[in-house]
Write a protein that holds these residues in place. Structure first.
Motif, PDB file in Angstrom:
ATOM      1  N   MET A  23       0.816  -1.213   0.000  1.00 14.89           N
ATOM      2  CA  MET A  23       0.000   0.000   0.000  1.00 14.89           C
ATOM      3  C   MET A  23       0.848   1.261   0.000  1.00 14.89           C
ATOM      4  O   MET A  23       0.483   2.288  -0.548  1.00 14.89           O
ATOM      5  N   PHE A  24       2.029   1.202   0.656  1.00 15.21           N
ATOM      6  CA  PHE A  24       2.948   2.328   0.728  1.00 15.21           C
ATOM      7  C   PHE A  24       4.339   1.871   0.306  1.00 15.21           C
ATOM      8  O   PHE A  24       4.648   0.677   0.291  1.00 15.21           O
ATOM      9  N   ALA A  25       5.181   2.849  -0.027  1.00 13.63           N
ATOM     10  CA  ALA A  25       6.568   2.548  -0.359  1.00 13.63           C
ATOM     11  C   ALA A  25       7.434   3.734   0.028  1.00 13.63           C
ATOM     12  O   ALA A  25       6.948   4.868   0.139  1.00 13.63           O
ATOM     13  N   ALA A  26       8.720   3.461   0.253  1.00 11.50           N
ATOM     14  CA  ALA A  26       9.660   4.517   0.615  1.00 11.50           C
ATOM     15  C   ALA A  26      10.966   4.309  -0.135  1.00 11.50           C
ATOM     16  O   ALA A  26      11.356   3.172  -0.441  1.00 11.50           O
ATOM     17  N   ILE A  27      11.629   5.427  -0.430  1.00 15.97           N
ATOM     18  CA  ILE A  27      12.947   5.390  -1.052  1.00 15.97           C
ATOM     19  C   ILE A  27      13.862   6.315  -0.277  1.00 15.97           C
ATOM     20  O   ILE A  27      13.584   7.507  -0.148  1.00 15.97           O
ATOM     21  N   ALA A  28      14.942   5.767   0.267  1.00 13.61           N
ATOM     22  CA  ALA A  28      15.995   6.594   0.852  1.00 13.61           C
ATOM     23  C   ALA A  28      16.959   6.931  -0.268  1.00 13.61           C
ATOM     24  O   ALA A  28      17.293   6.065  -1.091  1.00 13.61           O
ATOM     25  N   SER A  29      17.403   8.175  -0.341  1.00 15.50           N
ATOM     26  CA  SER A  29      18.222   8.621  -1.465  1.00 15.50           C
ATOM     27  C   SER A  29      19.412   7.696  -1.677  1.00 15.50           C
ATOM     28  O   SER A  29      20.129   7.357  -0.744  1.00 15.50           O
ATOM     29  N   GLY A  30      19.576   7.270  -2.940  1.00 13.66           N
ATOM     30  CA  GLY A  30      20.666   6.377  -3.297  1.00 13.66           C
ATOM     31  C   GLY A  30      20.413   4.924  -3.020  1.00 13.66           C
ATOM     32  O   GLY A  30      21.316   4.095  -3.126  1.00 13.66           O
ATOM     33  N   ASN A  31      19.172   4.545  -2.682  1.00 16.53           N
ATOM     34  CA  ASN A  31      18.843   3.170  -2.330  1.00 16.53           C
ATOM     35  C   ASN A  31      17.598   2.705  -3.080  1.00 16.53           C
ATOM     36  O   ASN A  31      16.825   3.519  -3.602  1.00 16.53           O
ATOM     37  N   PRO A  32      17.383   1.395  -3.129  1.00 15.76           N
ATOM     38  CA  PRO A  32      16.209   0.872  -3.835  1.00 15.76           C
ATOM     39  C   PRO A  32      14.908   1.140  -3.096  1.00 15.76           C
ATOM     40  O   PRO A  32      14.897   1.380  -1.890  1.00 15.76           O
ATOM     41  N   LEU A  33      13.824   1.074  -3.838  1.00 17.73           N
ATOM     42  CA  LEU A  33      12.486   1.242  -3.258  1.00 17.73           C
ATOM     43  C   LEU A  33      12.184   0.077  -2.331  1.00 17.73           C
ATOM     44  O   LEU A  33      12.522  -1.068  -2.620  1.00 17.73           O
ATOM     45  N   GLN A  34      11.527   0.397  -1.202  1.00 18.97           N
ATOM     46  CA  GLN A  34      11.125  -0.641  -0.268  1.00 18.97           C
ATOM     47  C   GLN A  34       9.644  -0.502   0.045  1.00 18.97           C
ATOM     48  O   GLN A  34       9.158   0.593   0.366  1.00 18.97           O
ATOM     49  N   LEU A  35       8.906  -1.614  -0.047  1.00 16.97           N
ATOM     50  CA  LEU A  35       7.461  -1.632   0.148  1.00 16.97           C
ATOM     51  C   LEU A  35       7.113  -1.790   1.622  1.00 16.97           C
ATOM     52  O   LEU A  35       7.886  -2.324   2.408  1.00 16.97           O
ATOM     53  N   SER A  36       5.917  -1.348   1.966  1.00 21.37           N
ATOM     54  CA  SER A  36       5.455  -1.471   3.344  1.00 21.37           C
ATOM     55  C   SER A  36       4.954  -2.885   3.625  1.00 21.37           C
ATOM     56  O   SER A  36       4.580  -3.635   2.718  1.00 21.37           O
ATOM     57  N   THR A  37       4.945  -3.227   4.913  1.00 19.38           N
ATOM     58  CA  THR A  37       4.431  -4.509   5.375  1.00 19.38           C
ATOM     59  C   THR A  37       3.318  -4.262   6.369  1.00 19.38           C
ATOM     60  O   THR A  37       3.465  -3.420   7.266  1.00 19.38           O
ATOM     61  N   GLU A  38       2.213  -4.962   6.219  1.00 25.58           N
ATOM     62  CA  GLU A  38       1.104  -4.798   7.161  1.00 25.58           C
ATOM     63  C   GLU A  38       1.488  -5.340   8.532  1.00 25.58           C
ATOM     64  O   GLU A  38       2.137  -6.378   8.647  1.00 25.58           O
ATOM     65  N   VAL A  39       1.085  -4.611   9.567  1.00 23.03           N
ATOM     66  CA  VAL A  39       1.302  -5.080  10.932  1.00 23.03           C
ATOM     67  C   VAL A  39       0.252  -6.146  11.240  1.00 23.03           C
ATOM     68  O   VAL A  39      -0.942  -5.923  11.016  1.00 23.03           O
ATOM     69  N   PRO A  40       0.656  -7.314  11.730  1.00 20.97           N
ATOM     70  CA  PRO A  40      -0.309  -8.383  12.025  1.00 20.97           C
ATOM     71  C   PRO A  40      -1.415  -7.918  12.968  1.00 20.97           C
ATOM     72  O   PRO A  40      -1.185  -7.119  13.877  1.00 20.97           O
ATOM     73  N   ASN A  41      -2.620  -8.409  12.728  1.00 20.88           N
ATOM     74  CA  ASN A  41      -3.789  -8.153  13.574  1.00 20.88           C
ATOM     75  C   ASN A  41      -4.210  -6.687  13.590  1.00 20.88           C
ATOM     76  O   ASN A  41      -4.875  -6.237  14.532  1.00 20.88           O
ATOM     77  N   SER A  42      -3.834  -5.906  12.568  1.00 19.70           N
ATOM     78  CA  SER A  42      -4.258  -4.507  12.503  1.00 19.70           C
ATOM     79  C   SER A  42      -5.336  -4.291  11.443  1.00 19.70           C
ATOM     80  O   SER A  42      -5.729  -3.158  11.192  1.00 19.70           O
ATOM     81  N   ASN A  43      -5.790  -5.378  10.808  1.00 22.62           N
ATOM     82  CA  ASN A  43      -6.812  -5.292   9.759  1.00 22.62           C
ATOM     83  C   ASN A  43      -6.396  -4.354   8.632  1.00 22.62           C
ATOM     84  O   ASN A  43      -7.225  -3.663   8.039  1.00 22.62           O
ATOM     85  N   GLY A  44      -5.100  -4.328   8.340  1.00 20.72           N
ATOM     86  CA  GLY A  44      -4.594  -3.505   7.254  1.00 20.72           C
ATOM     87  C   GLY A  44      -4.500  -2.033   7.562  1.00 20.72           C
ATOM     88  O   GLY A  44      -4.223  -1.228   6.670  1.00 20.72           O
ATOM     89  N   LEU A  45      -4.711  -1.637   8.836  1.00 23.92           N
ATOM     90  CA  LEU A  45      -4.712  -0.221   9.195  1.00 23.92           C
ATOM     91  C   LEU A  45      -3.334   0.275   9.639  1.00 23.92           C
ATOM     92  O   LEU A  45      -3.139   1.478   9.798  1.00 23.92           O
ATOM     93  N   GLN A  46      -2.392  -0.640   9.857  1.00 23.07           N
ATOM     94  CA  GLN A  46      -1.052  -0.229  10.278  1.00 23.07           C
ATOM     95  C   GLN A  46      -0.011  -0.920   9.405  1.00 23.07           C
ATOM     96  O   GLN A  46      -0.144  -2.095   9.073  1.00 23.07           O
ATOM     97  N   HIS A  47       1.015  -0.145   9.039  1.00 23.13           N
ATOM     98  CA  HIS A  47       2.060  -0.653   8.156  1.00 23.13           C
ATOM     99  C   HIS A  47       3.418  -0.176   8.663  1.00 23.13           C
ATOM    100  O   HIS A  47       3.522   0.845   9.345  1.00 23.13           O
ATOM    101  N   THR A  48       4.459  -0.909   8.320  1.00 20.55           N
ATOM    102  CA  THR A  48       5.816  -0.490   8.647  1.00 20.55           C
ATOM    103  C   THR A  48       6.714  -0.660   7.430  1.00 20.55           C
ATOM    104  O   THR A  48       6.458  -1.502   6.559  1.00 20.55           O
ATOM    105  N   ILE A  49       7.753   0.161   7.379  1.00 26.95           N
ATOM    106  CA  ILE A  49       8.807   0.031   6.373  1.00 26.95           C
ATOM    107  C   ILE A  49      10.131   0.133   7.118  1.00 26.95           C
ATOM    108  O   ILE A  49      10.393   1.132   7.790  1.00 26.95           O
ATOM    109  N   VAL A  50      10.956  -0.891   7.008  1.00 26.88           N
ATOM    110  CA  VAL A  50      12.277  -0.876   7.633  1.00 26.88           C
ATOM    111  C   VAL A  50      13.306  -0.593   6.544  1.00 26.88           C
ATOM    112  O   VAL A  50      13.470  -1.383   5.619  1.00 26.88           O
ATOM    113  N   LEU A  51      13.965   0.555   6.646  1.00 28.82           N
ATOM    114  CA  LEU A  51      14.967   0.923   5.649  1.00 28.82           C
ATOM    115  C   LEU A  51      16.289   0.262   6.028  1.00 28.82           C
ATOM    116  O   LEU A  51      17.167   0.863   6.645  1.00 28.82           O
ATOM    117  N   SER A  52      16.408  -0.993   5.651  1.00 31.67           N
ATOM    118  CA  SER A  52      17.508  -1.822   6.136  1.00 31.67           C
ATOM    119  C   SER A  52      18.745  -1.785   5.259  1.00 31.67           C
ATOM    120  O   SER A  52      19.773  -2.320   5.637  1.00 31.67           O
TER     121      SER A  52
END
Length: 242
Positions: free
Chosen positions: A1-30
């Protein structure tokens, strides 16, 4: 549903938080490259239809053990945002390097300056643990939360310098009612007066011949008040003396 790009790095997609019914997401810029700061673009994916009656509030933290800190939002009218994240000062003198877990140093909303300072003493710092949290909330709730956040940031930026929102373990953290009253005494008094007036307005409709009100009426008021406060706290602005 969401995505983030840190400058100079590849795009990373969001992950749904379990048991949040799709209302919470996280992106770890690893996989971000070491640097003293980085521009991060966060956006709603093009194929996603985001509901008009909701907003996605955006949070950041540098360490899984920290609490998320609010920094903005996304929505139909604002499907993307650019954040310039600065770490705490990497080189604090005498060869000592600050710990990234001390918290986010600064973050500028929608910064247009796309310059990376990769040379110099701070270039060995990295934000490889940066975690973005996204919470999809009803528009009224999110708007109220964002307005409160803006007021708090305005108070902080007046002493920290325009355009910078400084966050660290030394930042003001309001965790109790007493801390709120100490930091914002006038607003707290006004809030208390509104709550008392709301209770008074409700309970006066149940006064008996002796001028008493059943405690059950108070319990009923409190339960209704809590629900309404949770759904839309702005109703307190309309509370007046009858």
């Amino acid at each position: 549903m969401f995505a983030a790009i840190a400058s100079g790095n590849p795009l990373q997609l969001s992950t749904e938080v379990p048991n949040s019914n799709g209302l919470q997401h996280t992106i770890v810029l690893s996989s971000t490259k070491p640097k003293s700061y980085s521009h991060i673009t966060l956006f709603i994916l093009p194929n996603v239809t985001f509901p008009q009656e909701f907003l996605a509030t955006v949070y950041f933290k540098l360490n899984p053990a920290e609490d998320f800190k609010l920094f903005g939002y996304l929505g139909n009218e604002k499907p993307s945002a650019i954040f310039k994240v600065k770490l705490p000062q990497a080189n604090v003198g005498n060869g000592v390097t600050a710990n990234p877990s001390d918290g986010l140093g600064e973050i500028d909303m929608e910064d247009d300056v796309m310059t990376d300072d990769l040379n110099g003493a701070n270039a060995n710092h990295n934000i490889s643990q940066l975690i973005i949290g996204i919470s999809i909330e009803p528009r009224n709730d999110a708007t109220a939360k964002l307005e409160q956040w803006k007021a708090e940031q305005a108070a902080l930026s007046s002493s920290a310098g325009a355009g910078a929102m400084v966050l660290s373990k030394n930042s003001v953290q309001i965790l109790t009612a007493g801390a709120l009253a100490k930091q914002y005494p006038v607003v707290t008094q006004e809030l208390a007066a509104k709550i008392v007036q709301h209770a008074y307005n409700y309970l006066t409709g149940f006064v008996d011949a002796q001028g008493n009100v059943s405690i059950k009426r108070f319990d009923t008021w409190w339960e209704k008040f809590r629900v309404r406060l949770q759904n839309d706290a702005t109703f307190l602005d309309e509370v007046t003396k009858d």
